[in-house]
Scaffold this active site. Sequence first.
Site, PDB file in Angstrom:
ATOM      1  N   LYS A   1       0.872  -1.172   0.000  1.00  0.00           N
ATOM      2  CA  LYS A   1       0.000   0.000   0.000  1.00  0.00           C
ATOM      3  C   LYS A   1       0.909   1.222   0.000  1.00  0.00           C
ATOM      4  O   LYS A   1       1.596   1.506   0.979  1.00  0.00           O
ATOM      5  CB  LYS A   1      -0.914   0.005   1.227  1.00  0.00           C
ATOM      6  CG  LYS A   1      -1.833   1.227   1.284  1.00  0.00           C
ATOM      7  CD  LYS A   1      -2.521   1.356   2.624  1.00  0.00           C
ATOM      8  CE  LYS A   1      -3.218   2.700   2.715  1.00  0.00           C
ATOM      9  NZ  LYS A   1      -3.691   2.998   4.083  1.00  0.00           N
TER      10      LYS A   1
ATOM     11  N   GLY B   1      -8.160   9.808   9.571  1.00  0.00           N
ATOM     12  CA  GLY B   1      -8.405   9.987  10.993  1.00  0.00           C
ATOM     13  C   GLY B   1      -9.453  11.018  11.355  1.00  0.00           C
ATOM     14  O   GLY B   1      -9.726  11.228  12.535  1.00  0.00           O
TER      15      GLY B   1
ATOM     16  N   ALA C   1      -9.572   5.868   4.297  1.00  0.00           N
ATOM     17  CA  ALA C   1      -9.410   7.060   5.139  1.00  0.00           C
ATOM     18  C   ALA C   1     -10.642   7.952   5.133  1.00  0.00           C
ATOM     19  O   ALA C   1     -11.276   8.169   4.099  1.00  0.00           O
ATOM     20  CB  ALA C   1      -8.196   7.885   4.728  1.00  0.00           C
ATOM     21  N   GLY C   2     -10.962   8.450   6.330  1.00  0.00           N
ATOM     22  CA  GLY C   2     -11.993   9.465   6.480  1.00  0.00           C
ATOM     23  C   GLY C   2     -13.361   8.962   6.887  1.00  0.00           C
ATOM     24  O   GLY C   2     -14.228   9.763   7.221  1.00  0.00           O
TER      25      GLY C   2
ATOM     26  N   ASN D   1      -9.397   2.096  10.081  1.00  0.00           N
ATOM     27  CA  ASN D   1      -8.534   1.906  11.230  1.00  0.00           C
ATOM     28  C   ASN D   1      -9.066   2.704  12.425  1.00  0.00           C
ATOM     29  O   ASN D   1      -9.626   2.159  13.363  1.00  0.00           O
ATOM     30  CB  ASN D   1      -7.096   2.293  10.910  1.00  0.00           C
ATOM     31  CG  ASN D   1      -6.104   1.734  11.919  1.00  0.00           C
ATOM     32  OD1 ASN D   1      -4.982   1.382  11.580  1.00  0.00           O
ATOM     33  ND2 ASN D   1      -6.480   1.622  13.176  1.00  0.00           N
ATOM     34  N   SER D   2      -8.937   4.027  12.360  1.00  0.00           N
ATOM     35  CA  SER D   2      -9.305   4.854  13.516  1.00  0.00           C
ATOM     36  C   SER D   2     -10.752   4.660  13.943  1.00  0.00           C
ATOM     37  O   SER D   2     -11.058   4.615  15.136  1.00  0.00           O
ATOM     38  CB  SER D   2      -9.055   6.332  13.197  1.00  0.00           C
ATOM     39  OG  SER D   2      -7.695   6.564  12.904  1.00  0.00           O
TER      40      SER D   2
END
Length: 263
Positions: free
Chosen positions: A98, A159, A186-187, A208-209
């Site tokens: 990645k 994040g 992301a986001g 993830n977050s």
Amino acid sequence: MDRLSIYGTEVESRLWLGSAQYPSLAQLSQALRQSQAGVITLSLRRQAPEQQGGQQFWQQLQQLGLPLLPNTSGCHTVQQVLTLARMSRELFQTQWIKLELTGDDYNLQPEPLLLLQAVELLLAEGFAVLPYCTDDLVLCKRLYQLGCQVLMPWAAPIGTGLGPLNPYALRTLRERLPDATLVIDAGLGKPSQACQVMEWGFDAVLLNSAVAKARDPVQMACAFAQAVQAGRQAFLAGVMPATELACPSTPLPDTPFWLQEQP
């Protein structure tokens, strides 16, 4: 089953999870198992093997039997990317990488010009490159034309949990690159947001977050798994088009809707 092929490898789930920021390795393992995540991402640069039991951490992830997707998080130059990608390939025995190449430290936006250079060099060395990028159509077209079968555009800066900031751009990407595998990376902060992008036809989401920082990461991972599945099923079924004109679900034959008796 509605499986996903990534550079010739079948992935059984369209929910992918990162491995950082979890309260414990046990919770990470539970989240991966119970949500039936399809891919695990991990970073050499942010978690050195020689520190904090890093080697044991990665060995336990490998025991889960899921595809590992190393990333180049934290890199700012093409040379840093190449070095980290080569180390990751040797350590994890995978051609997958990645590609992350930060251009702005404030919102962690990828550096587009260097991203293209790095892709060319990595592909020449035999890597299967999954570049993390913005939702810019021209950039994504160039990445795909260079040979990236999989693109990983953001929904919002990493994040933030803001969800899709530019639905028009994301939907345009899906329409203009119908043969590319597009993974939202992301986001995303809520399961409903994951469901939404899957309804638009995106192939998978990477989180993830949103999971790791939840009060209960395992339960949140399962919630996202259900949302991703629901969004995918809705896309395959065909979401009804939106309209500003009301239309009764049981109209009277041969009677204009405006003349039908209202309750």
